[in-house]
Design an enzyme around this catalytic site. Structure first.
Site, PDB file in Angstrom:
ATOM      1  CD  GLU A   1      15.893 -97.661  10.540  1.00  0.00           C
ATOM      2  OE1 GLU A   1      15.699 -98.412   9.588  1.00  0.00           O
ATOM      3  OE2 GLU A   1      15.088 -96.954  11.211  1.00  0.00           O
TER       4      GLU A   1
ATOM      5  CG  HIS B   1      11.615 -98.368  10.457  1.00  0.00           C
ATOM      6  ND1 HIS B   1      12.942 -98.902  10.387  1.00  0.00           N
ATOM      7  CD2 HIS B   1      10.826 -99.158  10.510  1.00  0.00           C
ATOM      8  CE1 HIS B   1      12.662-100.205  10.139  1.00  0.00           C
ATOM      9  NE2 HIS B   1      11.279-100.373  10.180  1.00  0.00           N
TER      10      HIS B   1
ATOM     11  CE  LYS C   1      36.431 -99.508   7.166  1.00  0.00           C
ATOM     12  NZ  LYS C   1      36.147 -99.253   5.850  1.00  0.00           N
TER      13      LYS C   1
ATOM     14  CB  ALA D   1      34.699 -96.619  17.630  1.00  0.00           C
ATOM     15  N   GLY D   2      36.597 -99.037  15.744  1.00  0.00           N
ATOM     16  CA  GLY D   2      36.997-100.275  15.697  1.00  0.00           C
ATOM     17  C   GLY D   2      35.952-101.355  15.407  1.00  0.00           C
TER      18      GLY D   2
ATOM     19  CB  VAL E   1      31.997-100.481   8.882  1.00  0.00           C
ATOM     20  CG1 VAL E   1      30.935-100.027   8.215  1.00  0.00           C
ATOM     21  CG2 VAL E   1      31.569 -99.975  10.496  1.00  0.00           C
ATOM     22  N   PRO E   2      31.185-103.262   7.012  1.00  0.00           N
ATOM     23  CG  PRO E   2      29.109-103.928   6.244  1.00  0.00           C
ATOM     24  CD  PRO E   2      29.926-103.701   7.446  1.00  0.00           C
TER      25      PRO E   2
ATOM     26  CB  SER F   1      27.283-102.056   0.300  1.00  0.00           C
ATOM     27  OG  SER F   1      27.423-103.309  -0.216  1.00  0.00           O
TER      28      SER F   1
END
Lengths: 425, 609
Positions: B233, B275, B295, B297-298, B301-302, B304
């Site tokens: 987050e 938090h 992303k 770095a491989g 990642v979606p 959303s």
């Protein structure tokens, strides 16, 4: 439960009192005058005679950065001029770096004449493994890129620094005569930082003349979870909201509710005329719901951010839901509105119980909900979710309001898509 | 028990629980049962204020879990329990966690509390690091090792846990920041893969005890875990540590990750999300920046959170297709017996109760007398007569009756120290007994000869009236039986020296009662008896008894059946016992105040024959 910025007035008060208590060589008189809407300036010279005995500085004390650059520093004023300076700016709405707010809190303190060469910069930051002291021998408004320029001294957690180390690592550019004293002050400042549970401290400029220290501009963030250990140093303190974030009455109300319960209740109104309102359980889930609204292009319509968590009882969820429904039904929008009662799969929050308060509110607002053409979407899981969801479904039929209800078998943010695209209208 | 370094929990792991979160302990044991564990996952509880043994369910059986005083005692008794779950409050968790980290037997410390000062947490992190231990939390719900071990409340309701396949291991490793979202992720992963092997929520603080990278690299070493999932987050730099771990080869398995908080861009000022660590304001800590960096770095990642599950599924399906993931052995969860209370609430079971009560209820928000909240008696200034009405007769008594009851209590409150009840109470008090024993000793003397006249008088007068016999016949009957008429006669008072108390009661009855046939009858009896002897007056017991019969029978408040039942049960003795308790307590207090020593009856007052 986080880092909280405090007013410069409080920061200086805490530092001055601390140095005094520790009988430090670097004590300074806390000649500070806090001025806000409730302060009558005339007659103040009786309580604080120093205001007429020295030239003064006046400045807004509302967590504003770079006040000098924004022309918000009144320097070398006598008492009459300081009062006029403040009066001229009180209740003025200003826009600074795209953030707009009203000036309403000021600090008056003695003016300290000094040369530019006596201005230094010091900051202390925290990281997982320790704290870092940053020092620039050239401080002031034009300090520039501190990250690149500052000399650094890392102090591992649970250790202290020594004057020798400070001299070696930070003070190579300081004249030999000042080195020892300044090093001693920095060590004391670090102890202060630790003892008062600071999370961040910055003095710019730090003026050092004739062995005396003047923290002309002091910014502090406190770790508010340190209140048990350090509250005695903090004294009575308020944590003002950032410049540009004046809390509305409703936000204040929720803040008060939050302070009364062990559970958590948060509300930030982003756009009161927005059509998408959220009432989401959980600190993590609430962010994802807001993200999804933005991601689906409805960011400008997102009315609020907020969350409730930690198993609040019926009374508190009722009050919380009421506050949101009240705000939501103030402005009519011909296109109708949506309310997202979302949440993940709870660990121990009793879904049926927390929904009780919300259901009570929806019943109470049923006429307004129909008038404002509000569609309601519910998604939740966790202890007793079946009962909670069934009660929501029943409510929809009972008060004749469209309520779509989903459980853990449905993706958490599905209701955002359903609400915004009207797929299930 | 030596476990591989990458395995914090398995099916034989046992925990020491600090503080006494009864429900959380039961939830852990329930999970054990569902997952088919043989050894309970809770070894013992550290809770100094209730040391001993505590009963818990293990399936449908009950087991005893020791509660000990100190952490050292716990590890002495259970040296194999290497997990310490600290449920202490934020005020004291630092100290207990510190002690646990310093204990050689404990390997993993979990801190649930939210609100520990960051400086203290950082000290704990250093301690854990120096001693090569794991610190999970603070400010977390913990985590779950599927089919093996549940930390506290992690995973939520048991049906959700089973739906998320947590009763048996899958092949996905999960690390989240949020504890609240961890259950959501278990569910999400179960819907798109064969389920998690292990899931850890590192907690929402700015400085979590162990980081994303710590756990992901640990899971990377676990041959059972084939892919990694991470939910981060906005705020903090933990996600950048993942990138470092990928770069230096500590993480080699596919990672699907998403950082929430893209909405922060909507706010013109800094926002503090739920938090402590979730704070916007620093560009590099924004969700957009962290997602982009991962992303690059491989990391997968979606777009959303919406398609987070789809990306997880793609990676899993690919690994599966390549033959990298063995089929999971689907074990049916052991059924957990339903909670009796829950089933009762749902109307699914019934049981004959052992006790029935119709006069009061202490279950709701406020206790009630005869369905009326106690506070209402106070706010409406109802007196003790009204309370007696509700608790004894289950009725709101009209003012004249509750007023009469109060008068009776006043009149019967005391009768000096010489009467047997008071005497007994005094003797007992002087023998050094406590107030209750002394009071009971006095009350126990109430019976046919002392105080009991009230009930007997009521019964005799009512019976005579019912049989329609004249007062003359009644007196004769009593004489024939050799029973002095209860309620008639006084040691001192007589027709010439009337008892003021009796006069007052008579006046009250005349003024307030609709009809007084019993009193009238008793007065007729008195006329006859006083003609014989002037002290055979209707005494205070008799007048109260007669009036009370009139109330029961002729006030219209009671049915005839009720009236007779109350006369029979002996309600008047109740009034006497209640009223006289006031006097008895007074005598006891008096004796104690006066520091009266042991009473011993004088020899010369005893006829030794």
């Amino acid at each position: 439960m986080a880092h909280k910025k405090i007013r410069e007035y409080d920061a200086k008060r805490i530092l001055a009192n601390y140095l005094k208590e520790k009988s430090s060589e670097f004590q300074f008189e806390p000649h500070l005058l806090h001025v806000d809407a409730d302060t009558a300036l005339s007659g103040k010279e009786k309580q604080s005679p120093w205001v007429t005995q020295t030239k003064l500085v006046a400045k807004p004390d509302q967590l504003i950065k770079r006040r000098g650059k924004h022309g918000l520093l009144g320097i070398n004023l006598d008492w009459a001029a300081a009062k006029a300076w403040i009066a001229e700016r009180t209740d003025k709405t200003v826009t600074l770096d795209e953030v707009t707010d009203t000036l309403n809190t000021f600090l008056v303190e003695p003016f300290v004449p000094h040369e530019q060469e006596n201005e230094h910069y010091i900051a202390i930051t925290t990281s997982k493994k320790g704290d870092e002291i940053l020092f620039c021998h050239e401080g002031g408004v034009d300090v520039g890129d501190v990250d690149a320029k500052a000399k650094r001294l890392f102090v591992p957690i649970e250790t202290q620094t020594t004057p020798d180390e400070v001299v070696k690592k930070l003070l190579s550019d300081i004249s030999a005569t000042d080195k020892a004293l300044l090093a001693q002050f920095i060590c004391e400042l670090y102890t202060f930082f630790v003892d008062t549970n600071c999370a961040f401290l910055e003095i710019n400029p730090l003026v050092f003349v004739d062995g005396k220290v003047f923290p002309l501009d002091l910014a502090i963030q406190l770790d508010d979870t340190g209140v048990g250990e350090s509250g005695k140093y903090w004294g009575e303190i308020e944590f003002p909201s950032p410049f540009g974030r004046t809390l509305s009455a409703e936000e204040k109300h929720v803040e008060e509710l939050d302070s009364k319960t062990g559970a958590s209740l948060k509300l930030t109104v982003l756009n009161q005329n927005g059509r998408v309102w959220t009432m989401v359980a959980g600190g993590g889930a609430s962010v994802i719901y807001a993200d999804t609204v933005v991601d689906l292009g409805a960011g400008p319509e997102l009315a609020n951010y907020g969350e409730y968590s930690g198993n609040p009882n019926e009374e508190f969820t009722y009050e919380y839901a009421r506050t949101i429904l009240d705000l939501m039904t103030r402005h009519q929008d011909a296109r109708g509105k949506v309310l997202l009662i979302g949440g993940g799969i709870a660990n121990f929050t009793d879904v049926a119980k927390t929904f009780k308060g919300i259901i009570k509110t929806l019943k109470e607002f049923q006429v307004k909900i129909r008038e404002h053409d509000i569609r309601i979407f519910v998604r939740r899981g966790g202890p007793n979710y079946q009962e909670g969801l069934a009660n929501m479904k029943k409510l929809g039929a009972e008060i004749n309001i469209p309520i779509e209800v989903y459980g853990p078998e449905t993706h958490m943010t599905y209701i955002v898509r359903a609400a915004l695209k009207g797929e299930h209208r | 028990m030596i476990r591989p370094d990458y395995l914090l929990f398995d099916r034989t792991s046992q925990a020491i629980i600090n503080n006494f979160p009864k429900k959380a302990v039961q939830r852990m044991l329930d999970f054990d049962h569902v997952a088919g564990r043989e050894l309970p996952s809770v070894a013992c509880i550290v809770y100094p204020s209730s040391v001993g043994l505590e009963k818990f369910f293990f399936g449908s059986a009950e087991i005893l879990i020791p509660v000990v005083k100190t952490i050292a005692e716990a590890t002495d008794q259970f040296p194999d329990a290497d997990v310490f779950i600290d449920f202490a409050s934020y005020r004291s968790a630092y100290y207990s966690a510190r002690e646990a980290l310093e204990n050689e037997h404990i390997r993993t410390v979990v801190i649930i509390a939210e609100g520990i000062a960051e400086r203290r947490t950082r000290e704990l992190i250093k301690l854990a690091h120096d001693r090569d231990k794991w610190l999970i939390g603070p400010s977390t719900v913990g985590g779950v090792s599927a089919g093996a071990f549940r930390i506290g409340d992690s995973g939520g309701a048991m049906e959700c846990m089973i739906a998320s396949q947590l009763h048996r291991p899958g092949h996905v490793g999960l690390v989240t920041k949020s504890g609240g979202l961890s259950s959501e992720c278990y569910n999400l992963i179960a819907n798109h893969t064969d389920g998690i092997f292990e899931g850890i929520a590192i907690g929402g603080d700015l400085y979590p005890g162990s980081s994303f990278a710590d756990h992901l690299s640990r899971m990377n070493r676990n041959p059972e875990i084939k892919m990694l999932v991470c939910l981060g987050e906005v705020g903090g730099s933990g996600e950048y540590e993942i990138i470092e771990a990928i770069k230096d080869g500590r993480i080699t398995k596919p990672v699907v990750a998403w950082v929430t908080g893209s909405c922060a861009s909507l706010f013109t000022t800094e926002v503090q999300f739920g938090h402590a660590g979730a704070k916007s304001g620093v560009e590099s800590e924004s969700s957009q920046a962290k997602n982009a960096a991962m992303k690059a770095a491989g990391v997968i990642v979606p777009h959303s959170f919406d398609d987070f599950g789809d990306r997880i599924k793609e990676v899993f399906d690919e690994l599966k297709a390549e033959g990298n993931i063995p089929d999971v052995v689907d074990i049916a969860p052991h059924e957990l017996p339903e909670e009796f209370a829950k089933m009762t609430k749902a109307g699914k079971v019934r049981r004959a109760s052992s006790i029935v009560c119709t006069i009061s209820d202490d279950r709701g928000e406020e206790a009630t007398y005869n369905k009326i909240p106690i506070s209402q008696f106070v706010s409406e200034s109802k007196g003790i007569g009204s309370v007696i009405g509700h608790l004894w007769f289950k009725k709101e008594l009209p003012a004249e009756i509750s007023g009469f009851i109060e008068k009776v209590l006043v009149l019967t409150a005391d009768h000096g120290p010489a009467v047997s009840g008071a005497h007994n109470a005094i003797v007992t008090a002087r023998a050094g007994k406590d107030l209750i024993s002394s009071l009971v000793s006095g009350l126990l003397t109430i019976g046919p000869r002392f105080g009991g006249a009230l009930d007997e008088a009521a019964q005799y007068f009512a019976d005579a009236l019912d049989r329609g016999i004249s007062p003359e016949v009644f007196i004769k009957e009593m004489k024939d039986k050799g029973i002095p008429i209860p309620g008639i006669g006084h040691r001192i008072k007589s027709t010439k020296n009337p008892d003021t108390r009796v006069t007052l009661v008579k006046e009250y009855a005349a003024k307030h009662f609709k009809k007084t046939p019993t009193l009238n009858y008793a007065l007729q009896v008195e006329q006859l008896t006083t003609a014989k002897k002037s002290n055979l007056i209707l005494n205070v017991d008799g007048v109260i008894a007669a009036c009370f019969v009139d109330i029961l029978r002729y006030s219209g408040v009671f049915t005839p059946a009720e009236a007779n039942e109350y006369i029979e049960i002996g309600i008047l003795n109740g009034l006497f016992a209640l009223g006289r308790s006031i006097g008895l307590i007074g005598h006891i207090l008096d004796q104690k105040r006066l520091k009266q020593g042991l009473y011993r009856h004088a020899w010369d007052d005893i006829a030794y024959i």
